[in-house]
Design an enzyme around this catalytic site. Sequence first.
Site, PDB file in Angstrom:
ATOM      1  CB  SER A 154      14.276  -0.689  -0.129  1.00  0.00           C
ATOM      2  OG  SER A 154      15.495  -0.812  -0.243  1.00  0.00           O
ATOM      3  CE1 TYR A 167      13.576  -0.767  -5.138  1.00  0.00           C
ATOM      4  CE2 TYR A 167      15.639  -0.623  -4.169  1.00  0.00           C
ATOM      5  CZ  TYR A 167      14.462  -1.049  -4.352  1.00  0.00           C
ATOM      6  OH  TYR A 167      14.071  -2.259  -3.678  1.00  0.00           O
TER       7      TYR A 167
HETATM    8  P1  NAD Z   1      11.118  -9.597  -8.402  1.00  0.00           P
HETATM    9  O1  NAD Z   1      11.559  -8.890  -9.514  1.00  0.00           O
HETATM   10  O2  NAD Z   1      11.428 -11.067  -8.015  1.00  0.00           O
HETATM   11  O3  NAD Z   1       9.396  -9.357  -8.346  1.00  0.00           O
HETATM   12  C1  NAD Z   1       8.803  -8.344  -8.751  1.00  0.00           C
HETATM   13  C2  NAD Z   1       7.731  -8.802  -9.497  1.00  0.00           C
HETATM   14  O4  NAD Z   1       6.912  -7.663  -9.942  1.00  0.00           O
HETATM   15  C3  NAD Z   1       7.901  -9.597 -10.616  1.00  0.00           C
HETATM   16  O5  NAD Z   1       7.202 -10.836 -10.650  1.00  0.00           O
HETATM   17  C4  NAD Z   1       7.432  -8.834 -11.868  1.00  0.00           C
HETATM   18  O6  NAD Z   1       6.950  -9.338 -12.945  1.00  0.00           O
HETATM   19  C5  NAD Z   1       6.214  -7.916 -11.149  1.00  0.00           C
HETATM   20  N1  NAD Z   1       5.831  -6.686 -11.910  1.00  0.00           N
HETATM   21  C6  NAD Z   1       6.874  -5.718 -12.434  1.00  0.00           C
HETATM   22  N2  NAD Z   1       6.213  -4.605 -12.842  1.00  0.00           N
HETATM   23  C7  NAD Z   1       4.905  -5.138 -12.454  1.00  0.00           C
HETATM   24  C8  NAD Z   1       3.762  -4.173 -12.873  1.00  0.00           C
HETATM   25  N3  NAD Z   1       3.640  -3.233 -13.589  1.00  0.00           N
HETATM   26  N4  NAD Z   1       2.637  -5.133 -12.500  1.00  0.00           N
HETATM   27  C9  NAD Z   1       2.375  -5.950 -11.624  1.00  0.00           C
HETATM   28  N5  NAD Z   1       3.433  -6.910 -11.591  1.00  0.00           N
HETATM   29  C10 NAD Z   1       4.682  -6.308 -11.918  1.00  0.00           C
HETATM   30  O7  NAD Z   1      11.640  -8.733  -7.120  1.00  0.00           O
HETATM   31  P2  NAD Z   1      11.672  -9.133  -5.520  1.00  0.00           P
HETATM   32  O8  NAD Z   1      13.173  -9.313  -5.123  1.00  0.00           O
HETATM   33  O9  NAD Z   1      10.901 -10.359  -5.241  1.00  0.00           O
HETATM   34  O10 NAD Z   1      11.102  -7.930  -4.797  1.00  0.00           O
HETATM   35  C11 NAD Z   1       9.677  -7.905  -4.411  1.00  0.00           C
HETATM   36  C12 NAD Z   1       9.530  -6.423  -3.702  1.00  0.00           C
HETATM   37  O11 NAD Z   1      10.766  -6.409  -2.670  1.00  0.00           O
HETATM   38  C13 NAD Z   1       9.964  -5.001  -4.701  1.00  0.00           C
HETATM   39  O12 NAD Z   1       9.244  -4.059  -4.239  1.00  0.00           O
HETATM   40  C14 NAD Z   1      11.306  -4.758  -4.295  1.00  0.00           C
HETATM   41  O13 NAD Z   1      11.836  -3.684  -4.571  1.00  0.00           O
HETATM   42  C15 NAD Z   1      11.429  -5.230  -2.902  1.00  0.00           C
HETATM   43  N6  NAD Z   1      12.765  -5.248  -2.136  1.00  0.00           N
HETATM   44  C16 NAD Z   1      13.447  -6.363  -2.418  1.00  0.00           C
HETATM   45  C17 NAD Z   1      14.798  -6.452  -2.027  1.00  0.00           C
HETATM   46  C18 NAD Z   1      15.731  -7.629  -2.574  1.00  0.00           C
HETATM   47  O14 NAD Z   1      17.032  -7.717  -2.040  1.00  0.00           O
HETATM   48  N7  NAD Z   1      15.486  -8.468  -3.473  1.00  0.00           N
HETATM   49  C19 NAD Z   1      15.266  -5.572  -0.845  1.00  0.00           C
HETATM   50  C20 NAD Z   1      14.420  -4.658  -0.578  1.00  0.00           C
HETATM   51  C21 NAD Z   1      13.048  -4.677  -1.220  1.00  0.00           C
END
Ligand code: NAD
Length: 274
Positions: A154, A167
Site C-alpha cells: 500500500s 495498517y
Molecule cells: P476488501 O475488504 O474488499 O477485501 C478483503 C477481503 O479479505 C474480504 O473479502 C475479506 O472477507 C477477506 N478477509 C478478511 N479477513 C480474512 C481472513 N482472516 N482470511 C481470509 N480472508 C479474509 O479489500 P480490498 O480493498 O479489495 O483490499 C484487498 C487488499 O488490497 C488488501 O490487502 C488491502 O489492504 C489492499 N489495498 C487496498 C487499497 C484500496 O484502496 N482499496 C489500497 C491499497 C491496498
Amino acid sequence: MGMDLQVDLRNKVAVLTGGAGVLCAGMAEALAGSGAKVAVLDLREEAAEKVAQEIRATRGLAIGVGVDVLSKQSLESARSRILLELGTVDILINGAGGNMPQATTSPERSFFDLTAEDIRKVLELNFMGTVLATQVFGEVMVKKNKGVIINISSMAAYTPLTRTIAYSAAKAAVSNVTQWLAVHFNQEYSKEIRVNAIAPGFLITDQNRYLLMDDATGEATPRGQAVLAATPMGKYGRMEDLLGAVLFLCSEASSFVNGAIIPLDGAFSAYSGV
Ligand code: NAD
C-alpha cells in the site's frame, strides 16, 4: 473489464486469498479471462463461492473456498481441495488484508485509546496472513520448482499515512517480507519462483470510503481532498487500473522481475508535495 491484455495463463492455477474482496475478485476474473483456473479463498465462504460462480458462468473453471488466512490448518485444508480439484498451484495472490476503524485514530479515538487487540488484528491479518498462505501454497511451488507470488502492499508502506497506525506498519512489513521471501526462495528452494508486490494507490472501497468521502453528501472529506491533491494524476485509482500489473507479474513478460514492489498510484509515491 475494459481491457484486452494478451497474457496466456492457460493450464495455470491461481489462488487468491481475500478473493471475495473488491480488488481480488476483479483480479480473479482477469486471471480467469487469461485462461487460468482460479481458487477464490475468503473468510466469507458464500461470497467466495459467488465470485467463483460468476467466473464459471462467464470465463472458466473456478472454485470458492472458505478460508481463514490466520489459520494454517484452514489454509492446508484449502490446499488439499485445490490440489484435488484443480491439480496444482502456480500463482498465489495474497489479497486478504485491510484496515479496521478500531485500529485507526480519529477525533473520538486517540492513540492512547487504541487497544492492543485491535492493533494486533490489523498487523496479523496483513502480515501473518501473507506469511502463512505463502508457507502453505509456496510449498507446492517449491515441489514443482516454479511459481509466482504477489503480495499487496500500500502507499501506507512507503511513508506512514496519518491515522492508520497499524495498517501503515503492517503494509511496511508486507513490503519488507516481499523482498525477504524473494531472496529466500531463490537462495534456498528455487530460482524459478518470483515474489513481488503491488502497492495500489488510493482506490475507494468499503474499507476506506468512510475516511475519504462524506457518507451523506458524497463530497470528498478533507482527507479525500488531501489524497487527490497529493496524487499528480488527480484522481482515485480503479480496480481495473491494477490488472495490467497483476497479469504482467503472473506472466513470463516479468521473468526477471523479483522482489519488486510496484507502485500503481498515479505518482502519489513519487510526489514530495513540493
Ligand atoms: P476488501 O475488504 O474488499 O477485501 C478483503 C477481503 O479479505 C474480504 O473479502 C475479506 O472477507 C477477506 N478477509 C478478511 N479477513 C480474512 C481472513 N482472516 N482470511 C481470509 N480472508 C479474509 O479489500 P480490498 O480493498 O479489495 O483490499 C484487498 C487488499 O488490497 C488488501 O490487502 C488491502 O489492504 C489492499 N489495498 C487496498 C487499497 C484500496 O484502496 N482499496 C489500497 C491499497 C491496498
